[in-house]
Design a protein around this motif. Structure first.
Motif, PDB file in Angstrom:
ATOM      1  N   UNK A   1      -3.708 124.180 199.266  1.00  0.00           N
ATOM      2  CA  UNK A   1      -2.485 124.905 199.609  1.00  0.00           C
ATOM      3  C   UNK A   1      -1.536 125.027 198.414  1.00  0.00           C
ATOM      4  N   UNK A   2      -1.243 123.855 197.826  1.00  0.00           N
ATOM      5  CA  UNK A   2      -0.348 123.820 196.672  1.00  0.00           C
ATOM      6  C   UNK A   2      -0.925 124.656 195.521  1.00  0.00           C
ATOM      7  N   UNK A   3      -2.228 124.711 195.526  1.00  0.00           N
ATOM      8  CA  UNK A   3      -2.892 125.488 194.476  1.00  0.00           C
ATOM      9  C   UNK A   3      -2.500 126.973 194.566  1.00  0.00           C
ATOM     10  N   UNK A   4      -2.492 127.496 195.832  1.00  0.00           N
ATOM     11  CA  UNK A   4      -2.155 128.896 196.035  1.00  0.00           C
ATOM     12  C   UNK A   4      -0.701 129.158 195.661  1.00  0.00           C
ATOM     13  N   UNK A   5       0.156 128.234 196.134  1.00  0.00           N
ATOM     14  CA  UNK A   5       1.573 128.417 195.848  1.00  0.00           C
ATOM     15  C   UNK A   5       1.859 128.449 194.350  1.00  0.00           C
ATOM     16  N   UNK A   6       1.117 127.610 193.656  1.00  0.00           N
ATOM     17  CA  UNK A   6       1.312 127.610 192.206  1.00  0.00           C
ATOM     18  C   UNK A   6       0.716 128.870 191.577  1.00  0.00           C
ATOM     19  N   UNK A   7      -0.374 129.293 192.171  1.00  0.00           N
ATOM     20  CA  UNK A   7      -1.109 130.411 191.580  1.00  0.00           C
ATOM     21  C   UNK A   7      -0.392 131.741 191.728  1.00  0.00           C
ATOM     22  N   UNK A   8       0.359 131.913 192.830  1.00  0.00           N
ATOM     23  CA  UNK A   8       0.943 133.219 193.139  1.00  0.00           C
ATOM     24  C   UNK A   8       1.891 133.758 192.072  1.00  0.00           C
ATOM     25  N   UNK A   9       2.913 132.994 191.721  1.00  0.00           N
ATOM     26  CA  UNK A   9       3.834 133.518 190.706  1.00  0.00           C
ATOM     27  C   UNK A   9       3.126 133.853 189.385  1.00  0.00           C
TER      28      UNK A   9
ATOM     29  N   UNK B   1       1.397 137.694 185.501  1.00  0.00           N
ATOM     30  CA  UNK B   1       0.229 138.224 184.780  1.00  0.00           C
ATOM     31  C   UNK B   1       0.178 139.731 184.882  1.00  0.00           C
ATOM     32  N   UNK B   2       0.446 140.275 186.087  1.00  0.00           N
ATOM     33  CA  UNK B   2       0.380 141.730 186.269  1.00  0.00           C
ATOM     34  C   UNK B   2       1.424 142.431 185.386  1.00  0.00           C
ATOM     35  N   UNK B   3       2.670 141.887 185.399  1.00  0.00           N
ATOM     36  CA  UNK B   3       3.728 142.453 184.569  1.00  0.00           C
ATOM     37  C   UNK B   3       3.381 142.373 183.094  1.00  0.00           C
ATOM     38  N   UNK B   4       2.892 141.227 182.681  1.00  0.00           N
ATOM     39  CA  UNK B   4       2.529 141.036 181.280  1.00  0.00           C
ATOM     40  C   UNK B   4       1.415 142.000 180.882  1.00  0.00           C
ATOM     41  N   UNK B   5       0.522 142.293 181.869  1.00  0.00           N
ATOM     42  CA  UNK B   5      -0.578 143.223 181.590  1.00  0.00           C
ATOM     43  C   UNK B   5      -0.046 144.610 181.262  1.00  0.00           C
ATOM     44  N   UNK B   6       0.935 145.090 182.036  1.00  0.00           N
ATOM     45  CA  UNK B   6       1.506 146.422 181.801  1.00  0.00           C
ATOM     46  C   UNK B   6       2.201 146.470 180.439  1.00  0.00           C
ATOM     47  N   UNK B   7       2.949 145.424 180.123  1.00  0.00           N
ATOM     48  CA  UNK B   7       3.640 145.369 178.834  1.00  0.00           C
ATOM     49  C   UNK B   7       2.628 145.397 177.692  1.00  0.00           C
ATOM     50  N   UNK B   8       1.569 144.596 177.853  1.00  0.00           N
ATOM     51  CA  UNK B   8       0.546 144.542 176.807  1.00  0.00           C
ATOM     52  C   UNK B   8      -0.110 145.915 176.637  1.00  0.00           C
ATOM     53  N   UNK B   9      -0.325 146.598 177.775  1.00  0.00           N
ATOM     54  CA  UNK B   9      -0.962 147.917 177.721  1.00  0.00           C
ATOM     55  C   UNK B   9      -0.079 148.902 176.947  1.00  0.00           C
TER      56      UNK B   9
END
Ligand SMILES: Nc1ncnc2c1ncn2[C@@H]1O[C@H](COP(=O)(O)OP(=O)(O)OP(=O)(O)O)[C@@H](O)[C@H]1O
Ligand SMILES: [Mg+2]
Lengths: 275, 280
Positions: A1-9, A14-22
């Motif tokens: 459970x805690x794994x998911x909560x940590x993973x989400x943000x 990551x998605x935002x950083x991907x757009x910036x990198x692109x």
């Protein structure tokens, strides 16, 4: 459970950083978008302003079409080109010759360098009225103004290039019994080509400035003359056309010289990369 | 006592026989002084070479060995006609050396290539100075490029080659004029150990084929022993020729790894001793 909560943000970041990198990896897309937005806003915002003071892209485009069709622009372009070509040619050939002479003969260096330093220190625009007085308002005057502005980087770079030739290179020539003229043409001159080409590139930019200055202050002709006339008659849309043409001419010529420079100085760039 | 050394101190060697041919290179009492500025600001004189004499026979490969600053480069530059000496004489094949000559060619420590020229244009450079036609000089250059093992690299630029390959170009360039004497100033000192050994081997083979006289400056005892017929040992301040030593390995050192021979280590030890000797 805690794994998911940590993973989400992290995932979102990551998605935002991907757009910036692109975007960072595609600078031309960002540049194009910036230009399009700029022109779009200009077109939209300037339409309601007084055409005496402001204009907008589509009006400039129509003006360009009109003055090309009635021959005004091509005529002015050709009128500019002739003194420009002569002046640039004299700046390059004369600048290289003077640079070589003062670098090779100490006597000429001592004789000429007070004058060269003085001329270089005075803003050349300040000399324009004097030049007009002596050389007139026509081609001679224009070429003189242009050369007085464009020749210095060629002289200075040629001189520096020759003075910078390493003693080791000269020793090769001496050890193999080269004559003075062979040492000059086969070692000193090729070794200074990268410097000389950098001087020529600077001279091209300055020659364009010199051309426009000359056309402002002497007989009002050429592209510079168009700028003066259109601005006096508040033809603001037309006024932009010669400015843009001069800009394009500068970019094209500088690119051309840089292309030659890269070809002739390839050995130097590669040598630098290595050591 | 003398029997205890492996090395034969030169003197009774065949080259010194008065009935034999005159030497290729004859150096007589060459002295060179440099004016220097001492710390007090007073001009001072330092003796870079003090009455150096030597004879070198045709086809010989001789090393000049010594610590830094003992005048090896200065002597080589005098031999090349690049520097004037103050006293004495330098004669190569009967003619006094006064200025750079076509028949005395240099190989430089830092290779001395012209970076804007391709390999073949670098190698053909001396012939170009001699005003030989392009086709002809490139044909000669191509031949020597093959000799030094660089066939296929004719159109490359120096910076596209490794240091070892660049020095091969330097050697090929020196050979194009078919020099009487090849002057080499620490030609392999800028290379890593492995490259240096392969160039030493290859150069010895080339020398054996061409039979050029070679004067070879080095400060490596090993290199002097591997390469030369004779080793001339210099000591500094003032630069003097201390000893001349015959190679114990003779001409058959070519194509053989003399480093593995039992005499090698002993020779090296003795030379090291000589280099350490205090100048009297
Ligand atoms: N042009 C010069 N002016 C003054 N002194 C010099 C000059 N050239 C050489 N010397 C001095 O002469 C001495 C011999 O120099 P040289 O370069 O011949 O030594 P070297 O044996 O080749 O040394 P290295 O092994 O370091 O190359 C040195 O002390 C050097 O400082
Ligand atoms: Mg040296």
């Amino acid at each position: 459970m805690s794994k998911v909560q940590q993973g989400l943000p992290t995932l979102e970041a990551g998605r935002g950083a991907g757009a910036v990198a692109w975007l960072k990896a595609h600078p031309n897309i960002v540049r194009a978008a910036s230009v399009i937005v700029f022109f779009g806003y200009w077109e939209w915002a300037a339409r309601d302003m007084s055409p005496l003071f402001m204009t907008y892209p589509s009006a400039i485009f129509r003006a360009a079409w009109a003055i090309t069709a009635n021959g005004e622009l091509p005529q002015a372009f050709l009128a500019s080109l002739w003194p420009f070509a002569i002046g640039l040619f004299i700046s390059i050939v004369g600048g290289i010759a003077l640079g070589v002479l003062i670098a090779q003969f100490w006597f000429l260096e001592y004789v000429l360098d007070p004058f060269l330093n003085a001329l270089y220190a005075i803003p050349r625009v300040a000399l324009v009225p004097l030049i007009i007085l002596w050389a007139g308002l026509e081609t001679t005057g224009k070429v003189t103004i242009l050369v007085s502005i464009a020749i210095f980087p060629v002289i200075i770079n040629t001189y520096a290039g020759i003075k910078d030739v390493r003693g080791g290179l000269l020793e090769i020539g001496k050890a193999y019994g080269a004559t003075e003229s062979q040492i000059f043409f086969k070692i000193i001159l090729p070794a200074s080509v990268p410097y000389i080409m950098a001087g020529v590139r600077l001279a091209v930019g300055l020659a364009i400035i010199g051309m426009v200055v000359a056309e402002f202050f002497t007989a009002i002709t050429g592209l510079g003359g168009l700028i003066v006339n259109y601005s006096n008659s508040f033809a603001t849309a037309k006024l932009f056309v010669p400015i843009i043409v001069i800009g394009l001419l500068g970019v094209a010529l500088t690119e051309f010289v840089m292309w030659i420079e890269r070809r002739l100085s390839r050995w130097r760039a590669l040598e630098r990369e290595r050591f | 006592m003398a029997g205890a050394t492996v090395l034969d101190i030169a003197g009774g060697r065949p080259g010194a026989d008065p009935t034999s041919a005159p030497p290729m290179v004859a150096v007589r009492n060459v002295t060179k002084r440099f004016r220097t500025r001492a710390r007090s600001g007073e001009p001072d004189v330092m003796v870079a070479l003090d009455r150096v004499s030597m004879d070198i026979d045709e086809g010989e490969l001789v090393s000049l060995l010594g610590a830094s600053g003992c005048g090896k480069t200065t002597l080589l530059r005098i031999l090349a006609g690049l520097v004037k000496h103050d006293e004495g004489s330098v004669v190569v094949q009967g003619t006094t050396v006064r200025e750079p000559r076509r028949d005395l060619c240099m190989v430089f420590q830092n290779f001395g290539l012209l970076p804007w020229r391709t390999v073949i244009a670098n190698v053909a450079f001396p012939l170009e100075l001699d005003r030989m036609g392009r086709a002809e000089r490139e044909e000669v250059a191509a031949r020597y490029i093959e000799t030094v093992g660089l066939k296929g690299f004719e159109r490359h630029y120096p910076h596209e080659l490794s240091g070892g390959m660049q020095q091969r170009v330097g050697i090929a360039r020196a050979l194009t004029r078919k020099p009487l004497v090849l002057l080499m100033d620490e030609p392999f000192a800028a290379l890593d150990a492995q490259t240096r050994e392969s160039l030493q081997e290859d150069f010895l083979r080339i020398w054996k084929d061409l039979r050029t006289t070679v004067i070879f400056v080095t400060h490596s005892i090993d290199e002097a022993l591997v390469m030369s017929d004779r080793v001339m040992i210099f000591t500094p301040r003032p630069g003097r020729l201390r000893r001349t030593i015959e190679s114990p390995f003779g001409p058959d050192r070519v194509d053989r790894d003399v480093r593995a021979l039992p005499d090698f280590a002993r020779c090296r030890q003795e030379i090291r001793q000589m280099l350490r000797e205090e100048p009297q």
